[in-house]
Design an enzyme around this catalytic site. Sequence first.
Site, PDB file in Angstrom:
ATOM      1  N   GLU A 102       0.818  -1.226   0.000  1.00 30.51           N
ATOM      2  CA  GLU A 102       0.000   0.000   0.000  1.00 30.51           C
ATOM      3  C   GLU A 102       0.850   1.274   0.000  1.00 30.51           C
ATOM      4  OE1 GLU A 102      -0.737  -0.005   4.833  1.00 30.51           O
ATOM      5  OE2 GLU A 102      -1.806   1.334   3.504  1.00 30.51           O
ATOM      6  N   THR A 125       2.874  -8.155  -0.676  1.00 29.99           N
ATOM      7  CA  THR A 125       2.908  -8.007   0.783  1.00 29.99           C
ATOM      8  C   THR A 125       2.496  -9.315   1.438  1.00 29.99           C
ATOM      9  OG1 THR A 125       1.897  -7.059   2.746  1.00 29.99           O
ATOM     10  CG2 THR A 125       0.613  -6.835   0.760  1.00 29.99           C
ATOM     11  N   ASP A 127       1.109  -9.339   4.090  1.00 30.94           N
ATOM     12  CA  ASP A 127      -0.112  -9.011   4.842  1.00 30.94           C
ATOM     13  C   ASP A 127      -1.403  -9.293   4.059  1.00 30.94           C
ATOM     14  OD1 ASP A 127       1.739  -8.086   6.657  1.00 30.94           O
ATOM     15  OD2 ASP A 127       1.288  -5.966   6.385  1.00 30.94           O
ATOM     16  N   MET A 169       2.549 -11.545  12.008  1.00 29.20           N
ATOM     17  CA  MET A 169       2.534 -10.207  11.405  1.00 29.20           C
ATOM     18  C   MET A 169       1.197  -9.913  10.731  1.00 29.20           C
ATOM     19  SD  MET A 169       6.259  -9.469   9.785  1.00 29.20           S
ATOM     20  CE  MET A 169       7.547  -8.738  10.791  1.00 29.20           C
ATOM     21  N   HIS A 271      10.083 -11.561  11.737  1.00 31.99           N
ATOM     22  CA  HIS A 271      10.548 -11.523  10.353  1.00 31.99           C
ATOM     23  C   HIS A 271      10.837 -12.893   9.756  1.00 31.99           C
ATOM     24  CE1 HIS A 271      10.973  -7.405  11.759  1.00 31.99           C
ATOM     25  NE2 HIS A 271      10.839  -7.063  10.490  1.00 31.99           N
TER      26      HIS A 271
END
Length: 341
Positions: A102, A125, A127, A169, A271
């Site tokens: 984004e 991503t 996400d 995450m 990570h």
Amino acid sequence: MRVGILTGGGDCPGLNAVIRAAARRAFTRGHEVIGAREGWRGLVEGIFEELGPREITGILPRGGTILGTSRTNPYRLDGGVERVRSNFERERLDALVAIGGEDTLGVAAHLHEEHAFPVVGVPKTIDNDLSATDYTFGFDTAVSIATEAIDRLHTTAESHNRVMVVEVMGRRTGWIAVMSGIAGGADVILIPEHPMTIEEACTELRRRHERGKDFSIVVVSEGYELGEDQGEVELDEFGHPRLSARGVGDQVARAIEEKTGYETRVTVLGHVQRGGTPTPRDRVLATRFGLKAADLVEEGRFGRMAALQGDAIVDVTLKEATVELKTVPDSWYSVASAFFG
Ligand code: F6P
């Protein structure tokens, strides 16, 4: 044509697969490919490198990005946008492929809208929170890693009669938590979009223990809010709070232990979810996105982004992809919550 390419924001498995695919298609058409180093920083500071067949050989399965990445936002720097435009001209580029989430694609969308900047986007991503695409590459790998971790935590949780809290995450959305939680059989999943309280979570855990199950797995997304004042949180270059610093997993684990008396431990995956080699699914998706981006450049269809809808690779405007986040809908959360408690 001289086609620029950059990777921005948090890295994710599959970036190199996109670079390889977009470059291979561009070479076939007789174009040159130029990498901008470290996302928008490469354009702001004029740091470029030639990408030839030798540079992209063998990178398909490699995690990370051969171009480096950063969270540099030209719009937050004095004269940043002007420098991007003048370095683009100086490098004699005709088009840019921006691979990002984004933030990176938000910059691309504004540059295109305000300056008719010749840019196309590729949605990246872990996400999975970009709109107008069903999936982003990197997400499948992150979910696979989180699922494997949950599987491993199950066996040790069971041996010790413990509650295991796993923090995953997903800055403002709970996609990784929900999908890995479903795949790993989580007993409670806490995400920002469906704010189940800690009290409600504890009720589910007690219910489970009353049924004779002495261990539980709780998956919590790093963006979950406990409803307590978080105090000052450090910001990254793009201005987002550094969520790992909040330690939400730790707070949830402590609250569960306090309220239920069950021995609780926390694992923060961090990570690890972004590192290493992409899954086959992510390699294939990244490859298809890379080819599509090269095609959009060839057709001069700037301001657009490659996207996955159903099983088809289509293109959408950068604006519709970045105007709002794609959050986890009730329909997905109810698949997960059917197994709570
Ligand atoms: O956007 C990807 C992401 O991994 C988020 O899930 C997370 O909040 C953030 O990046 C972490 O960023 P950094 O690598 O800067 O710590």
